[in-house]
Design an enzyme around this catalytic site. Structure first.
Site, PDB file in Angstrom:
ATOM      1  CB  CYS A   2      -0.946   0.083   1.192  1.00 18.02           C
ATOM      2  SG  CYS A   2      -2.070  -1.299   1.296  1.00 18.02           S
ATOM      3  NE  ARG A  27       4.507   1.833  -0.033  1.00 19.12           N
ATOM      4  CZ  ARG A  27       5.517   1.541   0.757  1.00 19.12           C
ATOM      5  NH1 ARG A  27       6.736   1.743   0.356  1.00 19.12           N
ATOM      6  NH2 ARG A  27       5.314   1.044   1.957  1.00 19.12           N
ATOM      7  CD1 TRP A  78       0.362  -6.273  -2.926  1.00 19.84           C
ATOM      8  CD2 TRP A  78       0.157  -6.784  -0.761  1.00 19.84           C
ATOM      9  NE1 TRP A  78       0.808  -7.563  -2.749  1.00 19.84           N
ATOM     10  CE2 TRP A  78       0.692  -7.897  -1.437  1.00 19.84           C
ATOM     11  CE3 TRP A  78      -0.058  -6.880   0.615  1.00 19.84           C
ATOM     12  CZ2 TRP A  78       1.022  -9.089  -0.792  1.00 19.84           C
ATOM     13  CZ3 TRP A  78       0.263  -8.060   1.256  1.00 19.84           C
ATOM     14  CH2 TRP A  78       0.804  -9.145   0.562  1.00 19.84           C
ATOM     15  CG  ASN A 104       1.656   0.804   4.281  1.00 23.26           C
ATOM     16  OD1 ASN A 104       1.471  -0.380   4.005  1.00 23.26           O
ATOM     17  ND2 ASN A 104       2.863   1.331   4.398  1.00 23.26           N
ATOM     18  N   GLY A 105      -0.444  -1.142   6.236  1.00 24.06           N
ATOM     19  CA  GLY A 105      -0.065  -1.995   7.361  1.00 24.06           C
ATOM     20  C   GLY A 105      -1.265  -2.785   7.841  1.00 24.06           C
ATOM     21  CD  GLU A 487      18.149 -12.082  -6.909  1.00 24.34           C
ATOM     22  OE1 GLU A 487      17.699 -12.587  -5.874  1.00 24.34           O
ATOM     23  OE2 GLU A 487      17.663 -11.060  -7.426  1.00 24.34           O
ATOM     24  CE  LYS A 491      14.684 -10.230  -9.200  1.00 22.88           C
ATOM     25  NZ  LYS A 491      15.387 -10.062  -7.996  1.00 22.88           N
ATOM     26  CD  GLU A 494      10.935 -10.991  -7.337  1.00 21.26           C
ATOM     27  OE1 GLU A 494      12.025 -10.841  -7.900  1.00 21.26           O
ATOM     28  OE2 GLU A 494      10.493 -10.194  -6.506  1.00 21.26           O
ATOM     29  CG  HIS A 510      22.362 -35.485  -1.740  1.00 24.13           C
ATOM     30  ND1 HIS A 510      22.859 -36.696  -1.303  1.00 24.13           N
ATOM     31  CD2 HIS A 510      23.441 -34.693  -1.944  1.00 24.13           C
ATOM     32  CE1 HIS A 510      24.182 -36.633  -1.224  1.00 24.13           C
ATOM     33  NE2 HIS A 510      24.559 -35.417  -1.615  1.00 24.13           N
ATOM     34  CE  LYS A 609      11.984  -2.082  -5.266  1.00 18.38           C
ATOM     35  NZ  LYS A 609      12.748  -3.158  -5.872  1.00 18.38           N
TER      36      LYS A 609
END
Ligand code: AGP
Length: 614
Positions: A2, A27, A78, A104-105, A487, A491, A494, A510, A609
């Site tokens: 948010c 956000r 969000w 926000n939160g 990484e 990427k 995502e 394994h 983000k």
């Protein structure tokens, strides 16, 4: 999670709010909304829900408003409590539509508070926790001197990390904000006053910025801003400077922020490294610890981070242990504080974070301080919560990163952490100052190598075309190649939403090797780092399972692949610095696959983000 923007004063306009929301869209983009207020006509609310189209619809709707506004609040969402629908879109009102709020939160105790409110007749029009705050303020206002006093009382009843801004129809032009472990800054151009979740939202408007302390409210009026604790005692505002340019927060001719940020990597690393090492090999921090002898006392390093920042921390562990012989522990931030970490006053806890606001990492940093550890924040946003909390700060100077998928901040983080490793090695007498200088010189040469890697852009597009239709991707590497593999997989996941896994190459046999078949694509990190030959053996194991192979290696090693396999050549650098160049082709591959699938690379589904919820 948010984005919030608010403005009051002479220049207040709908356009300030919607432009700010556009810059905060990273956000969250489940819905967008604004409430504007005139001196006499009360509130006008506009909202739109529809994923990435929300803001376009809002701009069109709210853009038609021509009243003379004195203040306004805006929000990009969000979703946490309640689906991404119009009726859950912020701003929310109380029963009488006289209190408007953007938030926000998470309000953790929203259920019990809501039940109390329902019991006395409050009527709710959304499923959000946010609306509960509006009704709490509505209930408190008749017993308080003004909006600010009501907010201060209500804030004491609320649990959870959050930031919010409220306006009251009864006090035109007054905005009250509250902050608790969630980002929010004040800005002003002298005529208008702003509140925003992040600096880029008001970068083109504000010339002066001020911090807001946690557990404090701010009262914004057209005439100025005041910060108070929750007992309404005034606390002086502390300004900070921002050297980001507006251009750095715009796409500047690129199709999207992600490609722009991939190409900004050499400059971002150069800025992060510049002027950081004194001739005697000492690291120049942005905020020095109060105790200059701190470094000599450290006998353990603990790195806490999430996601891509965690992968940078993993690379640092190899370097710090190699050069300093100090043991390094590494933890995902959300695990750290729930597992009795062994930390004391001789432990340096390093929080690595682009935003400096990720709630899990911020909470881990709080925990580290409670346990008596020395703390260092490595983050990109100046004045962020982590930077303000830690004993010492080392900023990555990558400029604003807007694309949800971190790229330039990742390579800058690795560069910053390498300098930390060198500093510790020098203090511990493990490296001579001349050796530190020589390694620093090699770090300074990396931006040029990164520029060479960026020339692989079209080659990676061709590889994406060739393999993008496959169903599964594996990235394997050893030693510092392992975090690069993780990484590369992150990427791809995502932004392409394709199944991808990063694996230590030696661990494949394994279990995970059972997954390999002709439909799988395996990227092998095989630059000349410490375990090069062992990676070669692991590639043979993959080859025997007929999966497609892409080898990332150094020039001259092209013969390691067969005719039907692919080889991507990246320049050879110091083995511990290799992740900084090796990760770039993987970022580019993920980018091209995602674009090929028609995905929005800057705003991937379900992600935000900066994750300011636990
Ligand atoms: C990276 O591409 C992701 N968006 C995510 O993993 C991110 O790195 C993580 O949320 C941590 O964020 P921070 O660096 O701002 O703390």
């Amino acid at each position: 999670m948010c984005g919030i923007i608010a403005v009051t004063g002479e220049g207040a306009s709908v356009e300030i709010l919607t432009t700010g929301l556009r810059r905060l869209e990273y956000r969250g983009y489940d819905s967008a909304g604004v409430v504007v207020q005139t001196r006499s006509d009360g509130f006008a609310r506009y909202r739109a829900a529809g994923g990435t189209k929300s803001l376009v619809a809002l701009e069109e709707e709210a853009g038609r408003y021509h009243g003379e506004i004195i203040s306004g609040i805006g929000h990009t969402r969000w979703a946490t409590h309640g689906g991404p629908t119009l009726f859950n879109a912020h701003p929310h009102f109380d029963c009488l539509e006289e209190i408007a709020i953007v938030h926000n939160g998470i309000l953790e105790n929203f259920r019990e508070l809501k039940e109390d409110l329902l019991a006395v007749g409050h009527v709710f029009s959304s499923e959000t926790d946010t609306e509960v705050i509006a009704h709490l303020i509505e209930a408190q206002l008749p017993f308080s001197r003004n909006l600010a006093a009501a907010v201060a009382i209500v804030a004491k009843r609320m649990r959870g990390a959050m930031a919010f801004v409220v306006a009251s129809a009864g006090e035109p032009g007054v905005l009250v904000g509250f902050k608790r472990m969630a980002p929010m800054v004040i800005g002003t151009d002298g005529k208008s006053w702003f509140l925003a979740s992040d600096i880029p939202a008001i970068l083109d408007r504000a010339s002066t910025f001020y911090h807001i302390d946690d557990e404090h409210i701010v009262i914004l009026k057209p005439s100025g801003a005041v910060m108070c604790d929750l007992d309404l005692h005034e606390v002086p505002l502390e300004s900070f400077s921002v050297d980001w340019t507006l251009e750095s927060a715009e796409r500047s001719g690129f199709d999207d922020f992600m490609s722009k940020e991939i190409f900004e990597q050499p400059g971002a690393l150069r800025d992060t490294l510049a002027g950081r090492m004194t001739p005697d090999g000492s690291l120049v921090l942005d905020e020095q610890p109060a105790d200059p002898d701190l470094w000599a006392r450290i006998n353990k390093v603990f790195i806490v981070a999430c996601g891509t920042s965690y992968h940078a921390g993993m690379v640092a562990k190899y370097a710090i242990e190699h050069w300093t012989k100090i043991p390094v522990e590494l933890d995902i931030s959300s695990e750290f504080r729930y597992r009795d970490p062994v930390v004391d006053e001789r432990t340096l806890v390093v929080a690595v974070s682009q935003s400096g606001e990720t709630l899990d990492t911020l909470a881990a940093l709080h925990e580290a301080r409670n346990l008596g550890a020395q703390t260092l924040a490595v983050c990109n946003v100046v004045g962020s919560s982590m930077a303000r909390l830690a004993d010492a700060v080392l900023y990555t100077r990558a400029g604003p990163e807007v694309g949800v998928a971190a790229t330039k901040t990742h390579t800058s983080q690795i560069g910053a952490l390498m300098m930390l490793a060198l500093q510790l090695a020098k203090v511990k007498g493990q490296l001579y100052p001349q050796e530190v200088q020589e390694l620093y010189r090699q770090l300074l040469s990396l931006p040029n190598k990164m520029s060479e890697v960026l020339e692989l852009w079209e080659e990676m597009r061709a590889l994406a075309l060739r393999y993008g239709g496959r169903s599964r991707f594996y990235f394997i590497g050893r030693h510092v190649g392992y975090p690069v593999a993780l990484e590369g997989a992150l990427k791809l996941k995502e932004i392409s939403y394709l199944p991808a896994e990063g694996y230590p190459a030696g661990e494949l046999k394994h279990g995970a090797i059972a997954m390999l078949d002709a439909d799988a694509v395996v990227f092998a990190l095989a630059t000349r780092t410490r375990l090069y030959e062992k990676v070669m053996s692991n590639i043979e194991e993959v080859r025997a399972r007929s999966s497609s192979i892409v080898v990332l290696g150094n020039p001259g090693d092209e013969s390691v692949v067969n005719a039907d396999e692919s080889f991507v050549a990246v320049p050879q650098v110091h083995p511990l610095f290799a992740p900084i160049v090796d990760v770039i082709p993987l970022q580019m591959f993920a980018y091209h696959v995602a674009r090929g699938l028609g995905n929005d690379v800057d705003r991937p589904r379900n992600l935000a983000k900066t994750v300011t919820v636990e």
